[in-house]
Motif scaffolding. Structure first.
Motif, PDB file in Angstrom:
ATOM      1  N   UNK A  72      56.405  31.101  61.713  1.00  0.00           N
ATOM      2  CA  UNK A  72      57.687  30.997  61.020  1.00  0.00           C
ATOM      3  C   UNK A  72      58.785  30.337  61.859  1.00  0.00           C
ATOM      4  N   UNK A  73      58.787  30.554  63.159  1.00  0.00           N
ATOM      5  CA  UNK A  73      59.861  30.025  64.004  1.00  0.00           C
ATOM      6  C   UNK A  73      59.558  28.627  64.543  1.00  0.00           C
ATOM      7  N   UNK A 101      52.475  35.233  55.067  1.00  0.00           N
ATOM      8  CA  UNK A 101      53.393  34.102  55.054  1.00  0.00           C
ATOM      9  C   UNK A 101      54.216  34.138  53.773  1.00  0.00           C
ATOM     10  N   UNK A 102      55.389  33.523  53.835  1.00  0.00           N
ATOM     11  CA  UNK A 102      56.207  33.348  52.644  1.00  0.00           C
ATOM     12  C   UNK A 102      56.067  31.927  52.099  1.00  0.00           C
ATOM     13  N   UNK A 103      55.255  31.113  52.748  1.00  0.00           N
ATOM     14  CA  UNK A 103      55.055  29.720  52.361  1.00  0.00           C
ATOM     15  C   UNK A 103      53.803  29.600  51.492  1.00  0.00           C
ATOM     16  N   UNK A 104      53.999  29.203  50.246  1.00  0.00           N
ATOM     17  CA  UNK A 104      52.861  29.027  49.346  1.00  0.00           C
ATOM     18  C   UNK A 104      51.950  27.921  49.873  1.00  0.00           C
ATOM     19  N   UNK A 105      52.535  26.836  50.363  1.00  0.00           N
ATOM     20  CA  UNK A 105      51.726  25.741  50.904  1.00  0.00           C
ATOM     21  C   UNK A 105      50.870  26.214  52.077  1.00  0.00           C
ATOM     22  N   UNK A 106      51.467  27.010  52.961  1.00  0.00           N
ATOM     23  CA  UNK A 106      50.709  27.521  54.103  1.00  0.00           C
ATOM     24  C   UNK A 106      49.563  28.416  53.629  1.00  0.00           C
ATOM     25  N   UNK A 107      49.826  29.220  52.633  1.00  0.00           N
ATOM     26  CA  UNK A 107      48.776  30.083  52.081  1.00  0.00           C
ATOM     27  C   UNK A 107      47.654  29.244  51.473  1.00  0.00           C
ATOM     28  N   UNK A 108      48.006  28.158  50.797  1.00  0.00           N
ATOM     29  CA  UNK A 108      46.997  27.292  50.197  1.00  0.00           C
ATOM     30  C   UNK A 108      46.181  26.551  51.257  1.00  0.00           C
ATOM     31  N   UNK A 109      46.815  26.197  52.356  1.00  0.00           N
ATOM     32  CA  UNK A 109      46.121  25.482  53.431  1.00  0.00           C
ATOM     33  C   UNK A 109      45.184  26.419  54.187  1.00  0.00           C
ATOM     34  N   UNK A 110      45.625  27.642  54.457  1.00  0.00           N
ATOM     35  CA  UNK A 110      44.876  28.547  55.327  1.00  0.00           C
ATOM     36  C   UNK A 110      43.993  29.543  54.598  1.00  0.00           C
ATOM     37  N   UNK A 111      44.358  29.896  53.389  1.00  0.00           N
ATOM     38  CA  UNK A 111      43.726  31.040  52.748  1.00  0.00           C
ATOM     39  C   UNK A 111      42.477  30.764  51.954  1.00  0.00           C
ATOM     40  N   UNK A 112      41.726  31.831  51.764  1.00  0.00           N
ATOM     41  CA  UNK A 112      40.604  31.843  50.828  1.00  0.00           C
ATOM     42  C   UNK A 112      41.001  32.649  49.592  1.00  0.00           C
ATOM     43  N   UNK A 113      41.842  33.648  49.841  1.00  0.00           N
ATOM     44  CA  UNK A 113      42.381  34.470  48.772  1.00  0.00           C
ATOM     45  C   UNK A 113      43.867  34.667  49.048  1.00  0.00           C
ATOM     46  N   UNK A 114      44.671  34.511  48.021  1.00  0.00           N
ATOM     47  CA  UNK A 114      46.115  34.710  48.154  1.00  0.00           C
ATOM     48  C   UNK A 114      46.479  35.942  47.346  1.00  0.00           C
ATOM     49  N   UNK A 115      47.205  36.848  47.984  1.00  0.00           N
ATOM     50  CA  UNK A 115      47.647  38.067  47.329  1.00  0.00           C
ATOM     51  C   UNK A 115      49.171  38.073  47.343  1.00  0.00           C
ATOM     52  N   UNK A 116      49.768  38.176  46.175  1.00  0.00           N
ATOM     53  CA  UNK A 116      51.220  38.250  46.062  1.00  0.00           C
ATOM     54  C   UNK A 116      51.589  39.728  45.993  1.00  0.00           C
ATOM     55  N   UNK A 117      52.463  40.138  46.914  1.00  0.00           N
ATOM     56  CA  UNK A 117      52.867  41.541  46.981  1.00  0.00           C
ATOM     57  C   UNK A 117      54.356  41.636  46.677  1.00  0.00           C
ATOM     58  N   UNK A 118      54.699  42.589  45.831  1.00  0.00           N
ATOM     59  CA  UNK A 118      56.105  42.828  45.501  1.00  0.00           C
ATOM     60  C   UNK A 118      56.365  44.325  45.551  1.00  0.00           C
TER      61      UNK A 118
END
Length: 153
Positions: A72-73, A101-118
């Motif tokens: 992030x920094x 991460x809060x970056x959707x693009x980063x999640x798409x680049x790195x992830x296999x599964x994305x979980x949105x938590x609220x």
């Protein structure tokens, strides 16, 4: 650990019998820090400091690593480099990684599964399609997935 060199950071907390000199050298090479073993964190760039922290985690030979916004920094280019490094290291080491991460693009680049938590609850889950080589975020599949994720926010 700002008072320790790269080498000292990698072996921090380990018993000497737990890790060989060759293993430390291999870990440092894996994260791309060969030649910086005697450098202190204040002498390193932000990306190199992050790689040192990753190397310290890898020295424990974990089967699972949790990372809470580790990039992030970092500036855009260093962040992009670290994403590639993390993918390379993960493929070489085989550890599972929970990456926050809060970056959707980063999640798409790195992830296999994305979980949105609220509010501490799972709001939505998405499977990222496997693709050969680099993931092209401008591909229709990824654009569609990104739109779906944004709709769930």
């Amino acid at each position: 650990m700002p008072w320790l060199t790269v080498w000292g950071n990698v072996i921090f907390g380990l018993e000497k019998r737990e890790i060989s000199r060759k293993k430390v050298e291999d870990i440092i090479a894996t994260v791309g820090l060969t030649g910086f073993e005697k450098a202190y964190p204040s002498q390193l760039s932000g990306g190199m400091q992050q790689r040192t922290a990753i190397a310290r985690a890898l020295a424990y030979q974990p089967s699972f690593i949790m990372m809470d916004e580790p990039f992030a920094a970092l500036d855009y280019f260093t962040r992009e480099q670290m994403q590639r490094e993390l993918l390379r290291v993960q493929q070489k080491q085989g550890s599972s990684i929970l990456f926050v991460t809060h970056s959707i693009d980063e999640a798409l680049i790195l992830g296999h599964r994305i979980v949105v938590i609220e509010n501490g609850l799972v709001k939505a889950q998405y499977q990222v399609p496997e693709s050969a080589g680099d993931r092209n975020l401008l591909d229709d599949t990824f654009i569609s997935l990104k739109r779906d994720i944004i709709k769930s926010l």
